[in-house]
Design a protein around this motif. Structure first.
Motif, PDB file in Angstrom:
ATOM      1  N   ALA A 154     -50.741  16.717 -22.102  1.00  0.00           N
ATOM      2  CA  ALA A 154     -49.394  16.146 -22.042  1.00  0.00           C
ATOM      3  C   ALA A 154     -49.378  14.881 -21.185  1.00  0.00           C
ATOM      4  O   ALA A 154     -48.743  13.885 -21.553  1.00  0.00           O
ATOM      5  N   ALA A 155     -50.053  14.898 -20.073  1.00  0.00           N
ATOM      6  CA  ALA A 155     -50.094  13.733 -19.200  1.00  0.00           C
ATOM      7  C   ALA A 155     -50.798  12.560 -19.859  1.00  0.00           C
ATOM      8  O   ALA A 155     -50.345  11.407 -19.781  1.00  0.00           O
TER       9      ALA A 155
ATOM     10  N   ALA B 139     -48.498  11.141 -22.561  1.00  0.00           N
ATOM     11  CA  ALA B 139     -47.427  10.346 -21.963  1.00  0.00           C
ATOM     12  C   ALA B 139     -47.953   9.005 -21.475  1.00  0.00           C
ATOM     13  O   ALA B 139     -47.282   7.972 -21.642  1.00  0.00           O
ATOM     14  N   LYS B 140     -49.117   9.006 -20.912  1.00  0.00           N
ATOM     15  CA  LYS B 140     -49.719   7.770 -20.428  1.00  0.00           C
ATOM     16  C   LYS B 140     -50.044   6.821 -21.591  1.00  0.00           C
ATOM     17  O   LYS B 140     -49.860   5.621 -21.489  1.00  0.00           O
TER      18      LYS B 140
ATOM     19  N   LYS C 177     -48.455   6.630 -24.392  1.00  0.00           N
ATOM     20  CA  LYS C 177     -47.219   6.114 -24.965  1.00  0.00           C
ATOM     21  C   LYS C 177     -46.502   5.137 -24.030  1.00  0.00           C
ATOM     22  O   LYS C 177     -45.642   4.386 -24.479  1.00  0.00           O
ATOM     23  N   ALA C 178     -46.814   5.171 -22.757  1.00  0.00           N
ATOM     24  CA  ALA C 178     -46.117   4.326 -21.777  1.00  0.00           C
ATOM     25  C   ALA C 178     -46.512   2.848 -21.984  1.00  0.00           C
ATOM     26  O   ALA C 178     -47.676   2.541 -22.183  1.00  0.00           O
TER      27      ALA C 178
END
Length: 79
Positions: A69-70, A73-74, A76-77
């Motif tokens: 998940a991390a 998210a990274k 997509k940031a």
């Protein structure tokens, strides 16, 4: 480890693999009951090995999911 721990740990590994293959997540309890009838000492050592291995499996999955998940998210940031 001693003989008892070695044997019951190997049995726990095999039972967990069988649980995955046959799709019965409570199969270890059936094996536990069989052991209890024959040797309470062996059953106790087996259940300790099962609990340790299942707890480790659950914790490892939690860590892997959190990392996944991390990382997602990274990725997509915006930079």
């Amino acid at each position: 480890m001693g003989t008892l721990e070695d044997l019951t740990d190997a049995l726990a590994r095999d039972v967990i693999a069988a649980m995955d293959e046959i799709g019965d997540d409570r199969f270890f309890e059936k094996v536990s009951k069989l052991l209890l009838d024959m040797s309470p000492t062996t059953q106790e050592a087996y259940m300790t090995a099962i609990r340790v291995r299942l707890a480790e499996r659950r914790a490892r999955k939690y860590v892997e999911d959190a990392l996944h998940a991390a990382r997602a998210a990274k990725a997509k940031a915006p930079e």
